[in-house]
Design a protein around this motif. Sequence first.
Motif, PDB file in Angstrom:
ATOM      1  N   VAL A   1       0.858  -1.181   0.000  1.00 48.95           N
ATOM      2  CA  VAL A   1       0.000   0.000   0.000  1.00 48.95           C
ATOM      3  C   VAL A   1       0.892   1.229   0.000  1.00 48.95           C
ATOM      4  N   VAL A   2       0.419   2.278  -0.673  1.00 46.51           N
ATOM      5  CA  VAL A   2       1.125   3.567  -0.690  1.00 46.51           C
ATOM      6  C   VAL A   2       0.300   4.558   0.126  1.00 46.51           C
ATOM      7  N   LEU A   3       0.926   5.151   1.139  1.00 44.49           N
ATOM      8  CA  LEU A   3       0.263   6.111   2.010  1.00 44.49           C
ATOM      9  C   LEU A   3       0.851   7.495   1.770  1.00 44.49           C
ATOM     10  N   ASP A   4      -0.012   8.490   1.625  1.00 46.56           N
ATOM     11  CA  ASP A   4       0.455   9.848   1.344  1.00 46.56           C
ATOM     12  C   ASP A   4      -0.344  10.830   2.179  1.00 46.56           C
ATOM     13  N   HIS A   5       0.342  11.725   2.861  1.00 47.39           N
ATOM     14  CA  HIS A   5      -0.369  12.672   3.728  1.00 47.39           C
ATOM     15  C   HIS A   5      -0.901  13.876   2.964  1.00 47.39           C
ATOM     16  N   ALA A   6      -0.446  14.101   1.735  1.00 46.04           N
ATOM     17  CA  ALA A   6      -0.877  15.267   0.966  1.00 46.04           C
ATOM     18  C   ALA A   6      -2.328  15.093   0.505  1.00 46.04           C
ATOM     19  N   PRO A   7      -3.023  16.196   0.253  1.00 43.03           N
ATOM     20  CA  PRO A   7      -4.437  16.092  -0.120  1.00 43.03           C
ATOM     21  C   PRO A   7      -4.686  15.605  -1.536  1.00 43.03           C
ATOM     22  N   ARG A   8      -3.667  15.689  -2.416  1.00 45.38           N
ATOM     23  CA  ARG A   8      -3.875  15.322  -3.814  1.00 45.38           C
ATOM     24  C   ARG A   8      -2.539  14.875  -4.417  1.00 45.38           C
ATOM     25  N   PRO A   9      -2.553  14.318  -5.604  1.00 46.43           N
ATOM     26  CA  PRO A   9      -1.291  13.898  -6.234  1.00 46.43           C
ATOM     27  C   PRO A   9      -0.377  15.097  -6.520  1.00 46.43           C
ATOM     28  N   GLY A  10       0.920  14.809  -6.576  1.00 50.89           N
ATOM     29  CA  GLY A  10       1.886  15.862  -6.909  1.00 50.89           C
ATOM     30  C   GLY A  10       3.055  15.935  -5.953  1.00 50.89           C
ATOM     31  N   GLY A  11       3.040  15.127  -4.879  1.00 52.28           N
ATOM     32  CA  GLY A  11       4.128  15.200  -3.923  1.00 52.28           C
ATOM     33  C   GLY A  11       4.319  16.623  -3.431  1.00 52.28           C
ATOM     34  N   ALA A  12       5.545  16.999  -3.118  1.00 49.69           N
ATOM     35  CA  ALA A  12       5.822  18.353  -2.633  1.00 49.69           C
ATOM     36  C   ALA A  12       5.600  19.410  -3.705  1.00 49.69           C
ATOM     37  N   TRP A  13       5.602  18.995  -4.976  1.00 49.15           N
ATOM     38  CA  TRP A  13       5.405  19.963  -6.064  1.00 49.15           C
ATOM     39  C   TRP A  13       4.084  20.703  -5.932  1.00 49.15           C
ATOM     40  N   GLN A  14       3.058  20.064  -5.394  1.00 50.61           N
ATOM     41  CA  GLN A  14       1.750  20.707  -5.312  1.00 50.61           C
ATOM     42  C   GLN A  14       1.759  21.932  -4.404  1.00 50.61           C
ATOM     43  N   PHE A  15       2.786  22.057  -3.551  1.00 56.67           N
ATOM     44  CA  PHE A  15       2.866  23.181  -2.624  1.00 56.67           C
ATOM     45  C   PHE A  15       3.778  24.297  -3.124  1.00 56.67           C
ATOM     46  N   ARG A  16       4.365  24.131  -4.299  1.00 62.63           N
ATOM     47  CA  ARG A  16       5.264  25.160  -4.817  1.00 62.63           C
ATOM     48  C   ARG A  16       4.489  26.411  -5.222  1.00 62.63           C
ATOM     49  N   TRP A  17       5.160  27.539  -5.168  1.00 62.49           N
ATOM     50  CA  TRP A  17       4.544  28.829  -5.446  1.00 62.49           C
ATOM     51  C   TRP A  17       4.171  28.943  -6.930  1.00 62.49           C
ATOM     52  N   PRO A  18       3.085  29.659  -7.241  1.00 54.95           N
ATOM     53  CA  PRO A  18       2.588  29.738  -8.625  1.00 54.95           C
ATOM     54  C   PRO A  18       3.590  30.314  -9.618  1.00 54.95           C
ATOM     55  N   SER A  19       4.466  31.216  -9.175  1.00 55.18           N
ATOM     56  CA  SER A  19       5.407  31.830 -10.117  1.00 55.18           C
ATOM     57  C   SER A  19       6.544  30.892 -10.508  1.00 55.18           C
ATOM     58  N   LEU A  20       6.653  29.736  -9.839  1.00 56.68           N
ATOM     59  CA  LEU A  20       7.640  28.732 -10.238  1.00 56.68           C
ATOM     60  C   LEU A  20       7.029  27.925 -11.380  1.00 56.68           C
ATOM     61  N   THR A  21       7.173  28.453 -12.582  1.00 53.72           N
ATOM     62  CA  THR A  21       6.600  27.781 -13.744  1.00 53.72           C
ATOM     63  C   THR A  21       7.439  26.573 -14.128  1.00 53.72           C
ATOM     64  N   TYR A  22       6.857  25.722 -14.946  1.00 50.79           N
ATOM     65  CA  TYR A  22       7.561  24.487 -15.313  1.00 50.79           C
ATOM     66  C   TYR A  22       8.865  24.793 -16.054  1.00 50.79           C
ATOM     67  N   GLY A  23       8.890  25.885 -16.790  1.00 47.06           N
ATOM     68  CA  GLY A  23      10.102  26.246 -17.518  1.00 47.06           C
ATOM     69  C   GLY A  23      11.264  26.634 -16.615  1.00 47.06           C
ATOM     70  N   LYS A  24      10.973  26.965 -15.354  1.00 41.78           N
ATOM     71  CA  LYS A  24      12.030  27.346 -14.413  1.00 41.78           C
ATOM     72  C   LYS A  24      12.552  26.158 -13.611  1.00 41.78           C
ATOM     73  N   VAL A  25      11.916  25.002 -13.768  1.00 47.23           N
ATOM     74  CA  VAL A  25      12.311  23.819 -12.989  1.00 47.23           C
ATOM     75  C   VAL A  25      13.596  23.248 -13.557  1.00 47.23           C
ATOM     76  N   HIS A  26      14.549  22.957 -12.672  1.00 46.70           N
ATOM     77  CA  HIS A  26      15.842  22.420 -13.105  1.00 46.70           C
ATOM     78  C   HIS A  26      15.810  20.892 -13.073  1.00 46.70           C
ATOM     79  N   GLY A  27      15.898  20.270 -14.239  1.00 49.09           N
ATOM     80  CA  GLY A  27      16.137  18.830 -14.296  1.00 49.09           C
ATOM     81  C   GLY A  27      15.038  17.953 -13.763  1.00 49.09           C
ATOM     82  N   MET A  28      13.786  18.202 -14.149  1.00 46.46           N
ATOM     83  CA  MET A  28      12.697  17.316 -13.763  1.00 46.46           C
ATOM     84  C   MET A  28      12.726  16.076 -14.659  1.00 46.46           C
ATOM     85  N   HIS A  29      12.967  14.904 -14.077  1.00 49.41           N
ATOM     86  CA  HIS A  29      13.039  13.674 -14.845  1.00 49.41           C
ATOM     87  C   HIS A  29      11.709  12.921 -14.767  1.00 49.41           C
TER      88      HIS A  29
END
Length: 358
Positions: A39-67
């Motif tokens: 089983v996979v347990l996650d405390h966050a309210p929705r999918p996205g891991g810690a990414w879901q909490f990142r600030w809106p101005s951090l656009t995908y184009g500014k992300v370094h090395g997302m694999h």
Amino acid sequence: MNYFGARELDVVVIGAGQAGLSAAYHLRRTGAEPERDFVVLDHAPRPGGAWQFRWPSLTYGKVHGMHSLPGMELTGADDSRPSSEVIGAYFAAYERRFGLRVHRPVEVSAVREGEGGRLLVETSEGAYTPRALINATGTWDRPFWPRYPGQETFRGRQLHTADYAGPEEFASRRVVVVGGGASGTQHLMEIADVAAATYWVTRRAPVFREGPFDQERGRAAVAMVEDRVRRGLPPQSVVSVTGLPLNDAVRRAREQGVLDRLPMFERITENGVMWEDGRTVEADVILWATGFRPAVDHLAPLRLREPGGGIRVEDTRAVRDERVHLVGYGPSASTIGANRAGRAAVRSVRRLLDRVPA
């Protein structure tokens, strides 16, 4: 808590960020079934891991090395969209495609010794008694706040990267940004456009990296972090030893003086900060871009920590307990490292389960 009816499983995965989803994928590849075997347990309210909490101005184009996660590429992403939206949608699609059936929101309060060689995982939805644990809880839930004399007297606002929502709230403010990592520089470059004044303060002089971050540099950085983990010392992030990449935006900010760095101040005053030589600056806000620590307090009952303060890990296995694997910890805290760690942890767990009777 009453443990009558605790669910027996082979594996519990804690955390559904990149490392946790990678581990779940590789568990499925070995023939394990969600709910029946793991089983996979996650405390966050929705999918996205810690990414879901990142600030809106951090656009995908500014992300370094997302694999991309194993088995499903992330393609066609709009660089102008917030990374929280892009990666959140990608993780959600990934969970659906591979039927991972993540339980959320679920809080894990403690992992301790169970009966019959099993672990006991205490959670907000009841107890689990797995034969092995893959811990993928990351760091976002443990922001690090340094302590300095006078901090409690400051009349302005103090916040951490974990609370950062974008530059707009700093309009016409005098802002001290503390921290020499990627987040600190990103915050500073955004805030400088709207603030009355900005000051960049770091403990060490920042190192800017020229040229591409190739495999050789990557391996060297990972090796440095890995060495600390093997010695039972608290891990540093991979990013902390790679230096800051020099791109056009960073070059422009350096030319404009936005990235003129000041050494660490000695104390905080009611109206700002003060250095050892008596110099002061007045500030309305102190933004602590001072990083995070591994969120592993729930593992405390297992007594995994070494005298150096960290958990000694070889490959992904906790040296003090072969049933416990840590992914997204130390050298596997990068996105590509998390993918590899998920696979390595499952291989090791599989060998353990095959060797030790249920």
